[in-house]
Design an enzyme around this catalytic site. Sequence first.
Site, PDB file in Angstrom:
ATOM      1  N   LEU A 116       0.847  -1.181  -0.308  1.00 19.47           N
ATOM      2  CA  LEU A 116       0.013   0.246  -0.570  1.00 19.47           C
ATOM      3  C   LEU A 116       0.784   1.862  -0.024  1.00 19.47           C
ATOM      4  O   LEU A 116       2.253   1.917   0.943  1.00 19.47           O
ATOM      5  CB  LEU A 116      -0.665  -0.066   1.176  1.00 19.47           C
ATOM      6  CG  LEU A 116      -1.659  -1.319   1.313  1.00 19.47           C
ATOM      7  CD1 LEU A 116      -2.896  -0.942   2.336  1.00 19.47           C
ATOM      8  CD2 LEU A 116      -2.206  -1.948  -0.054  1.00 19.47           C
ATOM      9  N   LYS A 122      40.468   9.954 -13.750  1.00 19.11           N
ATOM     10  CA  LYS A 122      39.553   9.836 -14.275  1.00 19.11           C
ATOM     11  C   LYS A 122      39.323   8.532 -15.397  1.00 19.11           C
ATOM     12  O   LYS A 122      40.488   8.852 -16.074  1.00 19.11           O
ATOM     13  CB  LYS A 122      38.552  10.573 -14.738  1.00 19.11           C
ATOM     14  CG  LYS A 122      37.242  10.732 -15.548  1.00 19.11           C
ATOM     15  CD  LYS A 122      36.831  10.306 -16.935  1.00 19.11           C
ATOM     16  CE  LYS A 122      37.282  11.156 -17.597  1.00 19.11           C
ATOM     17  NZ  LYS A 122      37.454  11.031 -19.323  1.00 19.11           N
ATOM     18  N   HIS A 139      50.838  13.518  -5.787  1.00 21.74           N
ATOM     19  CA  HIS A 139      50.041  15.305  -5.685  1.00 21.74           C
ATOM     20  C   HIS A 139      50.310  15.914  -6.768  1.00 21.74           C
ATOM     21  O   HIS A 139      50.436  16.118  -7.231  1.00 21.74           O
ATOM     22  CB  HIS A 139      50.569  15.441  -3.808  1.00 21.74           C
ATOM     23  CG  HIS A 139      52.091  15.688  -4.330  1.00 21.74           C
ATOM     24  ND1 HIS A 139      53.120  15.251  -3.358  1.00 21.74           N
ATOM     25  CD2 HIS A 139      53.158  16.243  -5.567  1.00 21.74           C
ATOM     26  CE1 HIS A 139      54.286  15.725  -3.549  1.00 21.74           C
ATOM     27  NE2 HIS A 139      54.756  15.752  -4.910  1.00 21.74           N
ATOM     28  N   SER A 187      57.626  17.137 -12.803  1.00 16.89           N
ATOM     29  CA  SER A 187      56.707  18.135 -12.429  1.00 16.89           C
ATOM     30  C   SER A 187      56.393  19.210 -13.317  1.00 16.89           C
ATOM     31  O   SER A 187      57.080  19.806 -13.984  1.00 16.89           O
ATOM     32  CB  SER A 187      57.190  18.917 -10.998  1.00 16.89           C
ATOM     33  OG  SER A 187      58.117  18.102  -9.839  1.00 16.89           O
TER      34      SER A 187
END
Length: 455
Positions: free
Chosen positions: A8, A348, A360, A402
């Site tokens: 219900l 990703k 990092h 880097s």
Amino acid sequence: MSLDIVILAAGQGTRMRSALPKVLHPVAGNSMLGHVIHSARQLQPQGIHVVIGHGAELVRERLAADDLNFVMQDKQLGTGHAVAQALPALTADTVLVLYGDVPLIEVETLQRLLAKASDQQLGLLTVTLEDPTGYGRIVRDEQGQVTAIVEHKDANDAQKAIKEGNTGILALPAARLADWMGRLSNNNAQGEYYLTDVIAMAVADGLVVATEQPHDPMEVQGANDRRQLSELERHYQLREGRRLMAQGVTLRDPARFDVRGEVTVGRDVLIDINVILEGKVVIEDDVQIGPNCVIKNTTLRKGAVVKANSHLEGAVMGEGSDAGPFARLRPGSVLDAKAHVGNFVELKNAHLGEGAKVGHLTYLGDAEIGARTNIGAGTITCNYDGANKFKTVMGEDVFIGSNNSLVAPVEIKAGATTAAGSTITQTVEAGDLAVARARQRNISGWKRPEKTKKS
């Protein structure tokens, strides 16, 4: 014994003060109705019939599935009237009635209730409460047999003193249901057709009403307002926490931990405070998860470590790998064994080979990174040209200096090195050093600009 289940779910839920139908309000990341349907499916019925009314189209849209039969209740005239709308679709031996706003009901409780139902016996789930205000009261005779249910608004003082309340959850012999539905009356304080009136009818017809109770009264707690919804949420989370701890998980504080999906765990897992697990999450032995992490649709292999404040979705972390603090692994991110992702790194659709390191301040998208490769701070894969995505491929034992920009599509082959500050646009052959930056030029005698004096 074949089974039809009627849920219900037609009520408006005015006390929620929401445009969202009451049964769609979430508990632990799933709608209340979604939880009830999940429990119903585990009973393997031949049909699940959901009676809908307010917000019917939205309920259909959110929960549409091949195994659900939606039944419309145009006017909400009571629980008995709601069940009557589903009658034409009911063909099983037994009908189980559930409620779309009672999300914590346990399958084991329902199985015990169904075991009480037969052609000559009706199963009724009751609950004993210190304060059963709002519940219909279970009326028994001198032999302890159930004779009727009296709704709270229709009860006299003696009946209101009864502590045993009706949950509304019933297991009924289907062959008798149509007759009972036809005999319901709305001659009561609410002017509604109560499903509970079938109890007195069953007794009059010579059936036994057999009762069961849940192990925990919160199983049958509904939510009519947001305060009650929050109580269900917290109880669900504590229950899930206890389940995980029984399987070998240490929770630093079960009151500060949320499960919003299906979680599978191994042994000797440590989960710190304020961790949220969403969707399908697999956590193997010896995994450690630091505080303030959100982990969704992710697999953490044996010994993986997720450090504080990290966000993982659609990722796989290999055995002994680690990520964070402040790491973000987006869908398609895969870390092989002993790979390392440090602070402020975003991946990703990127695959890090065994022992690869991204320390990092880095973004790697649509990338294949070989074993033992080291990515320097500030490196970015430039994978999108405004219209299409392109891939960056790095072989084994590559060293990226880097502050590199790797303009995809590009390949850096095994053992190659790129100098700090480089913008790499072409293939770097195995073992080569790529230097792609402007030569430094010093200007002697240069003077800094001075601020213009205000007049």
